[in-house]
Enzyme design. Structure first.
Site: not given
Ligand code: NAP
Length: 675
Positions: A256, A295
């Site tokens: 997602e 999102c």
């Molecule tokens: P993100 O930086 O991609 O991080 C998302 C998750 O992935 C976090 O738990 C992060 O952990 C983890 N992660 C990052 N690198 C990883 C790796 N190499 N291995 C395993 N896990 C890893 O996104 P965000 O900044 O938290 O969220 C914002 C984005 O999410 C926005 O772009 C939004 O549109 C999107 N979003 C989408 C939805 C949906 O349902 N489609 C819902 C909410 C948000 P850490 O925090 O520990 O780095």
């Protein structure tokens, strides 16, 4: 301050080292330290597979549903505590409700789905039994069983309660243990949620684990029986999807990701109409709830070219009334972004977006705040951009994950559909119009790029759940840029965690495997099955009754008695001209009623009520003089966990004197467990 412990391998693990600080979004104070240092990820996965999995698989769907229901009550009792912590993520009370009550609501929906749509068994037979040979001795059906791995759930920072719960509930119901990895920024709230769950003592050990902090080498250890459900940015999704262990083991990977959701105003919705006001209100709501960190929030606001000035004016007027500040302060409509880094990210994205147009509301670098320090807290003003050239690339490519939307004009449905596609796949879209034809054109035009679409008008506005709310009964997820995943969607979310296997064999074997009687399998007719309580009733228990001759008087009486005097039952000449009947025929409902008269065992006993029929088909017309025989066979027996009775589905077949099937259907009854 030490780092928060994670719940892994049956206990709370306190990380070595200090961890990374997570700050209060509004005050800048440190809330917690986050670290996963020292966690043995392989051991945690193994614990889920060897302790959690077997314990969950020993329970039926209904037993898991009952535990989920108890958990929902437990969490509801502790909501206030979660709200207080949620405020530290920058969320107002309304934002917190969206996250916390929304998450608990999804779990509640799944708890009740268990009883409604799943058998009280450990296997899920799907679809019809297919007869594969002429003699009916070789049949096949798809069955689903839980995967023997762990559902690794990686969540984004913006929904620290809803995110974990909407992933955990369907996995739990499927019988698959979860390992939750929240985003580090807001992990302290998910940590408290998991603490509450563990403290409740309701769930079997191993069915839920928590890793606060970085994922480390977690994904190196996933196997073909594990699943990864990811929510976050498209860039991280892309990286994790290509992780060697995920690729090598064909791990089910659901993403997602971010998306540039649109909302369209119809040409009919001119100023003064209800729909115009609804549109303006909705755009402002979507920009400001959770400070736009949703999102599903509206990023691209498309309006008819001739209405763009009116819409801009109305939006600016409404945005000017939004009070920004400390999320716990009286009268504050919009709190802070989750962190100062997030604010920098939003400002960077705004710079990129501003190449496409001009800011018509808000200043990315300045905002008046109530009861807070605008520098220490991650506050930002709502920002509305206007791009008069909708063909510019930026609004269709750049997601500013904050209170930001871009207003753009369109001149035709065709242009709108093409512009929608430029977002390359979105989670949610909406159309606000009082014109159902326009709604149809837009919905069918943009649907291939969307996971969910809302059509808002004066009729549904009072009850609408809004543009931004994913619903547990419906799919959450979108194609392309939105990640290509699907979450929730009612039972589909559960089945995603299970393996679909086609099983072929004799009706007897298939019946034994699925726990349901299959046509062609042996029947037992030792005692009328209506005399047996659930304690004694078995699939295959049956009764055959008849024959019963249907007379012309029966048909005439039924017509007069019920008022169903359709010509095929009453008018010999007209019925003779009917190409399907060629003469008077009995009412289908008469056949069903006569069948009930044949199979019923009338004295009081374990059968408590008939609550319906399903799949009723009339196969061959019944004419006066025909003789009916009925066979009723217990097909599926579903004891209720929380009652002294359960449901029995009876396969019912009515035949005529030639043995031809006249009617086939399922009779549904409630039967006592004992007595
Ligand atoms: P993100 O930086 O991609 O991080 C998302 C998750 O992935 C976090 O738990 C992060 O952990 C983890 N992660 C990052 N690198 C990883 C790796 N190499 N291995 C395993 N896990 C890893 O996104 P965000 O900044 O938290 O969220 C914002 C984005 O999410 C926005 O772009 C939004 O549109 C999107 N979003 C989408 C939805 C949906 O349902 N489609 C819902 C909410 C948000 P850490 O925090 O520990 O780095």
């Amino acid at each position: 301050m030490g780092a928060l412990p994670s719940y892994v391998s049956g206990g709370w693990h306190t990380p070595s080292g200090d961890g990374t600080p997570a700050y209060d979004a509004a005050t800048g104070e440190e809330v917690a330290r986050i670290s996963s240092t020292g966690i043995d990820m392989a051991a945690a996965l193994d614990h889920g597979r060897t302790v959690g999995g077997p314990a969950l698989r020993a329970l039926t769907f209904h037993q898991r549903g009952a535990l989920l229901k108890a958990l929902v009550s437990h969490l509801r009792e502790h909501r206030d505590e979660l709200y207080a912590l949620s405020a530290r993520t920058g969320a107002t009370k309304a934002d917190s409700k969206f996250d916390i009550d929304g998450g608990i609501g999804v779990a509640a929906a799944y708890a009740s789905l268990a009883k409604r749509e799943l058998p009280n068994d450990t296997v899920y037979p799907e679809g019809r039994v297919e007869t594969l040979g002429k003699g009916g001795t070789f049949v096949g059906r798809n069955v689903l069983t839980p995967l023997h791995g762990v559902a690794v759930q990686i969540n984004a920072f913006n929904f620290p309660v809803w995110g974990p719960l909407e992933k955990f509930a369907p996995a739990f119901l499927a019988g698959v243990p979860s390992l939750i990895k929240p985003a580090s920024q807001t992990a302290y709230l998910t940590h408290r949620l998991v603490e509450l769950i563990v403290e409740s003592g309701l769930l079997p050990e191993g069915s839920l684990q928590l890793v606060c902090g970085g994922a480390g080498d977690l994904l190196d250890h996933v196997t073909g029986q594990d699943l990864v459900s990811f929510t976050g940015s498209a860039a991280t999704a892309q990286r994790l999807r290509a992780h060697p262990a995920v690729v090598r083991n064909s791990v089910r990977f659901n993403a997602e990701a971010d998306s540039l959701n649109l909302s369209v105003l119809g040409p009919d919705a001119v100023p003064g109409t209800t729909e115009f006001d609804l549109y303006v209100k909705q755009v402002v709501t979507e920009m400001t709830v959770k400070a736009g960190q949703k999102c599903t929030a509206i990023r691209r606001a498309f309006v008819p070219a001739e209405l763009i000035d009116d819409v801009e004016r109305a939006l600016c007027e409404k945005l000017a009334k939004v009070t920004v500040g400390n999320p716990t302060a009286e009268g504050v409509r919009m709190g802070a972004l989750a962190s100062l880094e997030q604010r920098e990210e939003v400002r960077r994205s705004l710079k990129a977006l501003s190449g496409a147009g001009r800011i018509v509301f808000g200043d990315p670098d300045r905002v008046d705040v109530v009861d807070a320090d605008h520098e220490r807290g991650a506050f930002v003003s709502p920002v509305l951009l206007r791009a008069d050239d909708p063909d510019r690339a930026e609004p269709h490519e750049v997601e500013a994950f904050g209170p930001v939307a871009t207003l753009m004009p369109y001149t035709s449905v065709e242009q709108l559909v093409a512009l929608a596609a430029r977002g390359q796949g979105s989670l949610a879209g909406s159309v606000v119009t009082g014109d159902p034809d326009f709604a149809r054109d837009v919905v069918l035009g943009v649907a291939p790029w969307h996971g969910r679409l809302l059509v808002l008008d004066a009729e549904d506005a009072g009850e609408s759940t809004g543009h931004g709310s994913p619903l547990p009964a419906f799919v959450h997820g979108g194609p392309g840029r939105a990640g290509g995943g699907q979450e929730m969607a009612g039972i589909h979310g559960v089945l995603h965690h299970m393996q679909r296997t086609s099983v072929q064999g004799s009706p007897t074997v298939l019946g034994r495997v699925t726990g349901q009687w299959v046509p062609g399998a042996e029947r037992t007719a030792d005692e009328h099955p209506f005399r047996k309580s659930l304690a004694r009733l078995r699939p295959g228990d049956s009764v055959t009754a008849g024959p019963r001759r249907v007379t012309a008087e029966d048909v005439a009486h039924f017509a007069e008695f019920t008022g169903d005097t359709f010509y095929a039952h009453t008018d010999e000449t007209a019925a003779a001209a009917n190409p399907l009947f060629g003469g008077i025929v009995a009412h289908g409902y008469l056949v069903v009623s006569l069948a009930a008269g044949l199979f019923v065992s009338p004295e009081p006993g374990p059968v408590l009520a008939n609550y319906g029929l399903e799949n009723l088909r009339f196969r061959t017309p019944v004419k006066p003089g025909d003789e009916l025989t009925v066979t009723l066979t217990a097909k599926q027996i579903t004891p209720r966990e929380d009652a002294d009775h359960g449901e029995v589905r009876w396969d019912t077949e009515v035949t005529n004197q030639q043995g031809e099937p006249v009617a086939k259907y399922d009779v549904l009854t409630l039967v006592a467990k004992d007595g």
